[in-house]
Write a protein that holds these residues in place. Structure first.
Motif, PDB file in Angstrom:
ATOM      1  N   VAL A 199     -23.407  56.521 -35.735  1.00  0.00           N
ATOM      2  CA  VAL A 199     -23.477  57.961 -35.456  1.00  0.00           C
ATOM      3  C   VAL A 199     -22.179  58.643 -35.875  1.00  0.00           C
ATOM      4  N   GLY A 200     -21.051  58.074 -35.489  1.00  0.00           N
ATOM      5  CA  GLY A 200     -19.755  58.648 -35.834  1.00  0.00           C
ATOM      6  C   GLY A 200     -19.508  58.695 -37.334  1.00  0.00           C
ATOM      7  N   LYS A 201     -19.869  57.613 -38.035  1.00  0.00           N
ATOM      8  CA  LYS A 201     -19.651  57.568 -39.483  1.00  0.00           C
ATOM      9  C   LYS A 201     -20.487  58.630 -40.195  1.00  0.00           C
ATOM     10  N   LEU A 202     -21.707  58.816 -39.736  1.00  0.00           N
ATOM     11  CA  LEU A 202     -22.560  59.838 -40.338  1.00  0.00           C
ATOM     12  C   LEU A 202     -22.031  61.243 -40.060  1.00  0.00           C
ATOM     13  N   LEU A 203     -21.512  61.451 -38.865  1.00  0.00           N
ATOM     14  CA  LEU A 203     -20.935  62.757 -38.541  1.00  0.00           C
ATOM     15  C   LEU A 203     -19.684  63.034 -39.374  1.00  0.00           C
TER      16      LEU A 203
ATOM     17  N   ASN B  87     -23.370  64.414 -41.909  1.00  0.00           N
ATOM     18  CA  ASN B  87     -24.827  64.210 -41.837  1.00  0.00           C
ATOM     19  C   ASN B  87     -25.314  64.265 -40.387  1.00  0.00           C
ATOM     20  N   TYR B  88     -25.338  65.467 -39.837  1.00  0.00           N
ATOM     21  CA  TYR B  88     -25.692  65.634 -38.423  1.00  0.00           C
ATOM     22  C   TYR B  88     -27.127  65.187 -38.128  1.00  0.00           C
ATOM     23  N   ASP B  89     -28.074  65.588 -38.966  1.00  0.00           N
ATOM     24  CA  ASP B  89     -29.483  65.265 -38.717  1.00  0.00           C
ATOM     25  C   ASP B  89     -29.728  63.766 -38.766  1.00  0.00           C
ATOM     26  N   THR B  90     -29.124  63.076 -39.748  1.00  0.00           N
ATOM     27  CA  THR B  90     -29.282  61.624 -39.860  1.00  0.00           C
ATOM     28  C   THR B  90     -28.603  60.922 -38.695  1.00  0.00           C
ATOM     29  N   ALA B  91     -27.452  61.439 -38.268  1.00  0.00           N
ATOM     30  CA  ALA B  91     -26.748  60.874 -37.113  1.00  0.00           C
ATOM     31  C   ALA B  91     -27.626  60.957 -35.872  1.00  0.00           C
ATOM     32  N   THR B  92     -28.289  62.096 -35.704  1.00  0.00           N
ATOM     33  CA  THR B  92     -29.189  62.280 -34.561  1.00  0.00           C
ATOM     34  C   THR B  92     -30.359  61.304 -34.636  1.00  0.00           C
ATOM     35  N   GLU B  93     -30.879  61.103 -35.839  1.00  0.00           N
ATOM     36  CA  GLU B  93     -32.005  60.186 -36.032  1.00  0.00           C
ATOM     37  C   GLU B  93     -31.616  58.749 -35.667  1.00  0.00           C
ATOM     38  N   GLU B  94     -30.418  58.324 -36.103  1.00  0.00           N
ATOM     39  CA  GLU B  94     -29.966  56.959 -35.795  1.00  0.00           C
ATOM     40  C   GLU B  94     -29.709  56.795 -34.298  1.00  0.00           C
ATOM     41  N   ALA B  95     -29.170  57.832 -33.668  1.00  0.00           N
ATOM     42  CA  ALA B  95     -28.956  57.781 -32.216  1.00  0.00           C
ATOM     43  C   ALA B  95     -30.291  57.658 -31.504  1.00  0.00           C
TER      44      ALA B  95
END
Length: 250
Positions: free
Chosen positions: A143-147, A151-159
């Motif tokens: 999540v942190g790496k994507l942020l 990439n907020y939307d992808t980070a949310t998806e992985e979370a």
């Protein structure tokens, strides 16, 4: 005598079994926990459980509740790139969890394509999730790496994927070591936690006993990399990576 302080315990301590990464011996870790009046501590070495027996015996002998965890690399897709691996902190909640922890650590050495780094897959984690608690690893987690990449939307998806596997056994770590990356993602990170009702846990990376040991620890990092201190492009850690008191953490 210092009374047990239940307001905070450390979940991200590493011992000298985290090879050339921490200067803290197991016995000293337990002594620090007792000195600060904490009733429990989690030992989470990188990639191994070598210290788990020694740690459990030493902690129990001192009246400290031992908690066993491990920092693992985990792959999140099929592309072979260093960017496809993130860090995750996995903690044993009970005996079943400890057995699954052993299995996952073993898998990181014997399973999957390990050309870049020893790791587990998301499927491994999903298959053997019973009895485990997972912490997000903040800036070094998926999540942190994507942020950090915006990439907020992808980070949310992985979370959301991790929540679907672990439910209330998945926590968002938040750390404050005075690092730019941490400050950069804190606001969107907290926003995701709020949107998905993910509980937060404050952690501090513990690699040396107190702030005065930062220079000695920096020397250890130089040895691990085979470089001198004047080398500009080398690994460094914050001087905040020490065993902080509950008051400091609060």
């Amino acid at each position: 005598m210092i009374q047990p302080h239940d307001k905070f315990i450390h979940f991200r301590t590493q011992s000298s079994y985290s090879m050339l990464e921490s200067t803290i011996k197991v016995k000293d870790l337990v002594a620090l926990t007792k000195k600060h009046g904490m009733s429990a501590v989690c030992l989470s070495d990188r990639g191994n459980l070598f210290a788990s027996l020694e740690f459990s015996l030493e902690a129990s002998k001192s009246g400290i509740q031992p908690i066993c965890g491990v920092i693992l690399n985990i792959s999140f897709n099929n592309r072979i790139s260093q960017q496809d691996f993130a860090e995750i902190l996995v903690i044993a909640k009970d005996q079943i969890g400890y057995k699954n922890l052993l299995r996952l650590v073993s898998y990181s050495f014997i399973k999957n394509d390990r050309k870049i780094c020893n790791h587990i897959s998301l499927n491994d984690l999903k298959k053997y999730n019973e009895g485990l608690i997972v912490l997000s690893s903040y800036t070094k987690g998926i999540v942190g790496k994507l942020l950090l990449d915006g990439n907020y939307d992808t980070a949310t998806e992985e979370a959301r994927k991790l929540v679907s596997i672990f439910g209330n056994r998945f926590y968002f770590e938040i750390m404050r070591h005075n690092l730019a990356d941490e400050k950069q993602i804190e606001a969107p990170y907290l926003k995701i936690a709020n949107e998905l009702s993910i509980p937060l846990i404050a952690t501090n990376q513990v690699l040396f006993s107190d702030i005065k040991m930062h220079d000695a620890h920096d020397t250890l990092l130089c040895i691990s990399q085979g470089v001198v201190k004047d080398e500009q492009n080398r690994k460094r850690v914050s001087n905040q990576c020490y065993f902080k008191s509950a008051e400091e953490m609060i």
